[in-house]
Design a protein around this motif. Structure first.
Motif, PDB file in Angstrom:
ATOM      1  N   GLY A 168     -17.011  69.223  55.929  1.00 32.04           N
ATOM      2  CA  GLY A 168     -17.189  67.818  55.568  1.00 32.04           C
ATOM      3  C   GLY A 168     -16.050  67.277  54.733  1.00 32.04           C
ATOM      4  O   GLY A 168     -15.944  66.064  54.546  1.00 32.04           O
ATOM      5  N   ARG A 169     -15.203  68.155  54.225  1.00 33.44           N
ATOM      6  CA  ARG A 169     -14.128  67.608  53.385  1.00 33.44           C
ATOM      7  C   ARG A 169     -12.742  67.885  53.938  1.00 33.44           C
ATOM      8  O   ARG A 169     -11.758  67.820  53.222  1.00 33.44           O
ATOM      9  N   HIS A 171     -11.339  65.918  55.996  1.00 36.28           N
ATOM     10  CA  HIS A 171     -10.778  64.657  56.489  1.00 36.28           C
ATOM     11  C   HIS A 171      -9.417  64.269  55.909  1.00 36.28           C
ATOM     12  O   HIS A 171      -8.657  63.587  56.597  1.00 36.28           O
ATOM     13  N   PRO A 172      -9.034  64.709  54.691  1.00 41.87           N
ATOM     14  CA  PRO A 172      -7.686  64.347  54.246  1.00 41.87           C
ATOM     15  C   PRO A 172      -6.582  64.935  55.123  1.00 41.87           C
ATOM     16  O   PRO A 172      -5.448  64.458  55.099  1.00 41.87           O
ATOM     17  N   LEU A 193     -19.853  70.871  62.188  1.00 40.26           N
ATOM     18  CA  LEU A 193     -18.901  70.544  63.254  1.00 40.26           C
ATOM     19  C   LEU A 193     -18.900  69.047  63.537  1.00 40.26           C
ATOM     20  O   LEU A 193     -17.872  68.472  63.876  1.00 40.26           O
ATOM     21  N   ALA A 194     -20.061  68.421  63.368  1.00 36.93           N
ATOM     22  CA  ALA A 194     -20.137  66.975  63.637  1.00 36.93           C
ATOM     23  C   ALA A 194     -19.165  66.198  62.765  1.00 36.93           C
ATOM     24  O   ALA A 194     -18.675  65.147  63.162  1.00 36.93           O
ATOM     25  N   SER A 195     -18.877  66.718  61.577  1.00 35.12           N
ATOM     26  CA  SER A 195     -18.008  65.947  60.688  1.00 35.12           C
ATOM     27  C   SER A 195     -16.533  66.139  61.021  1.00 35.12           C
ATOM     28  O   SER A 195     -15.678  65.536  60.387  1.00 35.12           O
ATOM     29  N   HIS A 197     -15.131  64.930  63.416  1.00 31.54           N
ATOM     30  CA  HIS A 197     -14.662  63.787  64.192  1.00 31.54           C
ATOM     31  C   HIS A 197     -13.600  62.989  63.441  1.00 31.54           C
ATOM     32  O   HIS A 197     -12.896  62.181  64.025  1.00 31.54           O
ATOM     33  N   HIS A 198     -13.468  63.265  62.146  1.00 25.41           N
ATOM     34  CA  HIS A 198     -12.385  62.623  61.403  1.00 25.41           C
ATOM     35  C   HIS A 198     -11.018  63.113  61.872  1.00 25.41           C
ATOM     36  O   HIS A 198     -10.032  62.407  61.757  1.00 25.41           O
ATOM     37  N   GLN A 200      -8.768  63.282  64.154  1.00 27.54           N
ATOM     38  CA  GLN A 200      -8.498  62.702  65.464  1.00 27.54           C
ATOM     39  C   GLN A 200      -7.274  63.310  66.148  1.00 27.54           C
ATOM     40  O   GLN A 200      -7.093  63.127  67.339  1.00 27.54           O
ATOM     41  N   LEU A 222     -20.678  68.547  73.156  1.00 30.44           N
ATOM     42  CA  LEU A 222     -20.767  67.384  72.271  1.00 30.44           C
ATOM     43  C   LEU A 222     -19.524  67.252  71.406  1.00 30.44           C
ATOM     44  O   LEU A 222     -19.047  66.153  71.150  1.00 30.44           O
ATOM     45  N   VAL A 223     -18.985  68.396  70.980  1.00 32.60           N
ATOM     46  CA  VAL A 223     -17.771  68.345  70.166  1.00 32.60           C
ATOM     47  C   VAL A 223     -16.614  67.811  71.000  1.00 32.60           C
ATOM     48  O   VAL A 223     -15.816  67.000  70.533  1.00 32.60           O
ATOM     49  N   MET A 226     -16.882  64.194  71.333  1.00 33.17           N
ATOM     50  CA  MET A 226     -16.580  63.523  70.077  1.00 33.17           C
ATOM     51  C   MET A 226     -15.073  63.480  69.833  1.00 33.17           C
ATOM     52  O   MET A 226     -14.545  62.531  69.261  1.00 33.17           O
TER      53      MET A 226
END
Ligand SMILES: Cc1cc2nc3c(=O)[nH]c(=O)nc-3n(C[C@H](O)[C@H](O)[C@H](O)COP(=O)(O)OP(=O)(O)OC[C@H]3O[C@@H](n4cnc5c(N)ncnc54)[C@H](O)[C@@H]3O)c2cc1C
Lengths: 345, 527
Positions: A168-169, A171-172, A193-195, A197-198, A200, A222-223, A226
């Motif tokens: 979850g972290r 994304h940076p 895993l859902a998180s 998606h950041h 890209q 699903l991944v 996404m």
């Protein structure tokens, strides 16, 4: 609080107080009386020690946790002095992983955990790849990695402390990260895993051998949905370089062998990596985690008899409906699992 | 077993005492104990603590003292008793009283939901020395069939407007992340809180955009990882959203998502039990209190009340047990208004502090679970539309759950927990289908209703002691965000009890007296 002396503060039942203290105090009294009640003092001894043993074990448990925290503390001095890249590299090397600075060779520590500190001179050169496979890195330790703004490849295979919260972290790193391997991490589930998606820019993602993922085939699809530009791999992670092989830079990963497209092979486990057998992480066993409490016999009669645990109230909860199995299969057939076998560069 | 045997064996006059105590009110122990108790209670909040070696198993009725003079004569008798109680012995206690609560407890917590258990946990964790205070949790329903905790949707967010709420939630998310350190029990498997780090996505119309912007500023100041998104960015990130009428969106990048409330509840219960907190299956029906008159600084005469006994009615029985206590914590969630009334809160002329009620009432909220094959994918956050309708993903099979808070005029009758399916048709579905066009085709799979512990005054929690009923502490009124704040609120209440003031997070604005003074702590982001 130090109120022991102040008499009026024994608000609730002084008698009771003396009584309970007596349980411990008794052994002293008995000892004074002499040896005649040896049997009883032995019982007393054991009963007394019960809490000590328990306290000791609680302490050991805490120690374990503390050890992981210790390993993940940041090296602020190095960061201030040599910049975030050197600090990140130092952190990973300390943990036993390997790092690659842009345009340089892979650096890793030797068998004794020693490594040369030459990289401290690189300063402005960013780290582009990190292999922290098998390291004790956790949520807190990720701080050092998140400072590596040009990190393109990150291997976190079989990391026992990397969990959904860690994912979850990430994304940076979204702007730079292209390759991510999470294979064999025992605490990562589809929720984490859902998180992703950041991220890209991700091109390859290895999510094989994640035992906490309840539905690997569907999750992979699903991944991929996404992250349309990313290939998610579910196959065995043998072909990706482990920490030992990392010193061959530039070499692309050998494509994962295409095996029979049925589910059984895709989820087959590499026994060497099968962390779920190591019962330290029974996370996949959600049921156990959900209703773990209170077999009264487990702790002897000292526990207050709280009635057996109620099941989750039926009608409204669980609203969780299991993933529609027919949809899974249909989707699997449609994609054909073989597709993910080779990563396009 | 050995330990219990020993206690029984050594308890002088044990049988007699058991017979004397087990039904009804007066007991030997109480008579002996209460003399010192009633007379001497003058100390400030932090000083009621009694010291005791740690021993969770004692239930007051089985404890005796070692005889002073006649001990030798008693020894053979005691031995016999021990033998008969040891496994295989023939001793049968005349009545099983283990289901009764103890007759004395330093703290009685009314309500064993997530808030009550969290208070119990922090009391035990912060007490010094270990085992210093005895805590009893009274819960009337072990199946938690109506408790909000089990019926909530488990969301956690920092997107609030009041700084205290943001801080509470940040503390709690840290607690949840390290839940296996906080709630570790030796020999028990680790908890799987099932946290989905998917974030909250709040949408604002043109009218709400300015407020959203200022809220996000506050949230960032407090350390939340929230970012603002334009409709354009929103479309790029979540192509399934129709951005018509959306002027601004705020999106939580970290610390936000949803988790399994049941797991938190069970984890707390397991831990608290191992720490020696006592549980009782019963309902609090009455408080016995005394009152005294004082004058305020402004010369008004007020009546101070102190609760001495809590009557606990045993489940499915006429029997009740008075529990003598120093402190009562009102964590009865949606029913805390009734509990406050039992203690005499709000019984006085209107407009005075005495006549100020606890403005917490039950409000029925529906949650619907639907299936939508074309619905948004794995990246779906917890979406809250500008209309107030919300939804989130549930599992992997294209299932979603969501709902909407009714307007004040439309509040359904909270008498039962039946679901109104028309509400979905009329109020929930239209805004959601407009926002996410894929939801135009969907099938409702199931639905349930639960009670918000709704604070009608300002939709925020009530934390801390009552100004007049001096030993009743509140931890209630969270109006739909109590679950995510429970770990932090528990700590705040425990600090208030043990130290006399808040230490980690200053919750003074949540004090009861704001209802009398009319100072609202208005939370804008109520979902
Ligand atoms: C539909 C819905 C969705 C929600 N979604 C969220 C969310 O996403 N995030 C969030 O943070 N919060 C959410 N909430 C709010 C949250 O569930 C509550 O704020 C929280 O659970 C309150 O906990 P509690 O322990 O105070 O209350 P409860 O869990 O209701 O516990 C109170 C307990 O007290 C007991 N009790 C009552 N009276 C007595 C008595 N006289 N004697 C003995 N016991 C008694 C009751 O049996 C009950 O078990 C939601 C609530 C609902 C209804």
């Amino acid at each position: 609080m130090g109120l022991g002396k102040t008499k009026p503060l024994h608000l609730v039942m002084p008698v009771w107080n003396r009584g309970t203290r007596g349980i411990r105090g008794l052994s002293r009294a008995v000892a004074l009386e002499g040896s005649q009640k040896k049997g009883r003092s032995l019982l007393q001894f054991l009963a007394d020690r019960f809490y000590d043993v328990q306290a000791l074990r609680e302490y050991l448990l805490q120690k374990q946790v503390l050890k992981v925290h210790q390993k993940n503390r940041p090296f602020t001095y190095i960061k201030e002095r040599f910049g975030p890249h050197a600090a990140g590299a130092y952190f990973i090397l300390k943990q036993g992983g390997a790092v690659k600075f842009q345009g340089k060779e892979w650096i890793r520590s030797d068998a004794h955990g020693h490594f040369s500190l030459d990289f401290l001179k690189f300063q402005a050169v960013p780290v582009e790849a990190v292999n922290a496979s098998g390291c004790a890195i956790n949520y807190q330790g990720l701080d050092s990695l998140l400072a590596l703004k040009e990190l393109r490849s990150l291997w976190l295979q079989r990391c026992p402390h990397v969990d959904d919260w860690c994912l979850g972290r990430l994304h940076p790193l979204a702007n730079s990260l292209q390759e991510l391997s999470l294979a064999g991490c025992p605490r990562i589930s589809e929720r984490g895993l859902a998180s992703l998606h950041h991220l890209q820019n991700l091109r390859r993602l290895d999510i094989s051998d994640l035992h906490a993922v309840s539905n690997p085939g569907l999750t992979r699809i699903l991944v991929e949905e996404m992250l349309p530009s990313c290939q998610a791999s579910l196959l065995g992670s043998n072909s990706l370089p482990g920490p030992g092989e990392v010193s061959r830079p530039g070499e692309p990963h050998s494509p994962n062998p295409v095996t029979s497209p049925d589910m059984a092979t895709t989820t087959s486990r590499n026994p060497a990596l099968d962390l779920s057998r190591d019962s330290k992480y029974p996370y996949s066993n959600v049921l156990l985690a959900r209703f773990p409490v209170g077999h009264p016999s487990a702790h002897g009669p000292l526990r207050h008899p709280w009635p057996p645990l109620a099941k989750r109230p039926e009608p409204p909860w669980p609203p969780r409906v299991p993933a529609n199995p027919s949809a899974t299969n249909a989707a699997l057939v449609k994609t054909g699992l073989g597709l993910c076998s080779s990563f396009p560069r | 077993m050995l330990r219990r045997a020993l206690q029984l064996g050594l308890g002088r006059g044990l049988l007699g005492r058991r017979l004397g105590t087990h039904r009804g009110g007066s007991t030997l122990g109480k008579v002996e104990g209460s003399g010192g108790y009633r007379g001497s209670w003058v100390a400030p909040v932090s000083s009621y603590v009694t010291f005791r070696t740690r021993d969770p198993a004692h239930d007051g009725k089985t404890v005796g003292r070692l005889g002073e003079g006649d001990q030798n004569g008693k020894m053979s008798e005691i031995k016999k008793k021990i033998q008969s109680v040891l496994p295989g012995g023939a001793w049968n206690p005349p009545y099983d009283t283990s289901y009764l609560p103890p007759e004395h407890s330093d703290v009685v917590i009314v309500g064993g939901g997530v808030i009550g258990l969290s208070v119990a946990y922090w009391l035990k964790r912060l007490e010094k020395p270990r085992g210093a205070i005895r805590v009893l949790v009274v819960e009337r329903d072990h199946t938690y069939s109506q408790a909000s905790t089990a019926l909530s949707v488990g969301g956690i967010r920092q997107q609030f407007s009041v700084p205290e709420n943001i801080q509470l939630s940040l503390f709690s998310v840290e607690f949840l992340r390290n839940i296996n350190e906080y709630l570790a029990v030796v020999d028990d498997p680790p908890l799987d809180i099932q946290f989905n780090p998917s974030g909250y996505l709040l949408l604002a119309s043109e009218k709400g955009a300015a407020v959203m912007e200022s809220n996000v500023k506050v949230q960032r100041q407090e350390g939340a990882k929230v970012c603002l998104m334009s409709p354009e960015q929103l479309r790029n990130k979540f192509p399934w959203i129709n951005t018509e009428g959306v002027a601004l969106a705020s999106y939580g990048m970290e610390y936000e998502g949803w988790f399994d409330p049941w797991c938190l509840l069970q984890g707390l219960r397991r831990k608290v039990q191992s720490m020696g907190v006592l549980f009782c299956h019963g309902e609090v029906t009455r408080f016995v209190s005394s009152s005294s008159h004082t004058e305020t600084t402004s010369g008004e005469e007020v009546t101070l009340k102190r609760i001495h006994e809590v009557h606990v009615k045993i489940d499915r029985s006429l029997e009740y047990q008075p529990v003598e206590c120093a402190l009562v914590i009102n964590a009865a969630g949606a029913w805390s208004g009734q509990i406050a009334e039992l203690a005499g809160v709000g019984k006085g002329p209107p407009g005075t502090l005495q006549g100020t009620k606890l403005p917490v009432e039950r409000r029925k909220r529906y949650v619907y679970l639907w299936h939508c094959p074309q619905g948004p994918g794995l990246e779906t956050p917890f979406v809250v539309d500008a209309s107030g309708a919300y939804f989130r993903r549930e599992g992997l099979g294209n299932n979603y759950l969501g709902g909407c808070s009714p307007t004040e005029e439309e509040e359904p009758d909270p008498g039962n927990l039946e679901v109104d399916h028309d509400f979905f048709q009329d109020k929930v579905w239209p805004p959601l289908a407009q926002r996410v066009p894929a939801f135009e085709t969907l099938k409702v799979r199931s639905a349930w209703a639960g009670y918000y512990d709704y604070n009608t005054f300002d939709q925020n929690g009530v934390v801390g002691p009552h100004p007049l009923v001096v030993n009743m502490y509140f931890a209630t009124g969270f109006s739909g965000h109590g679950l995510q704040q429970a770990p932090a609120v528990g700590r705040a209440v425990a600090e208030m009890v043990l130290d006399g003031h808040f230490q980690t997070i200053n919750l003074n604005p949540f004090h009861f007296s704001r209802f009398y003074l009319g100072e609202k702590v208005q939370e804008h982001n109520i979902i």
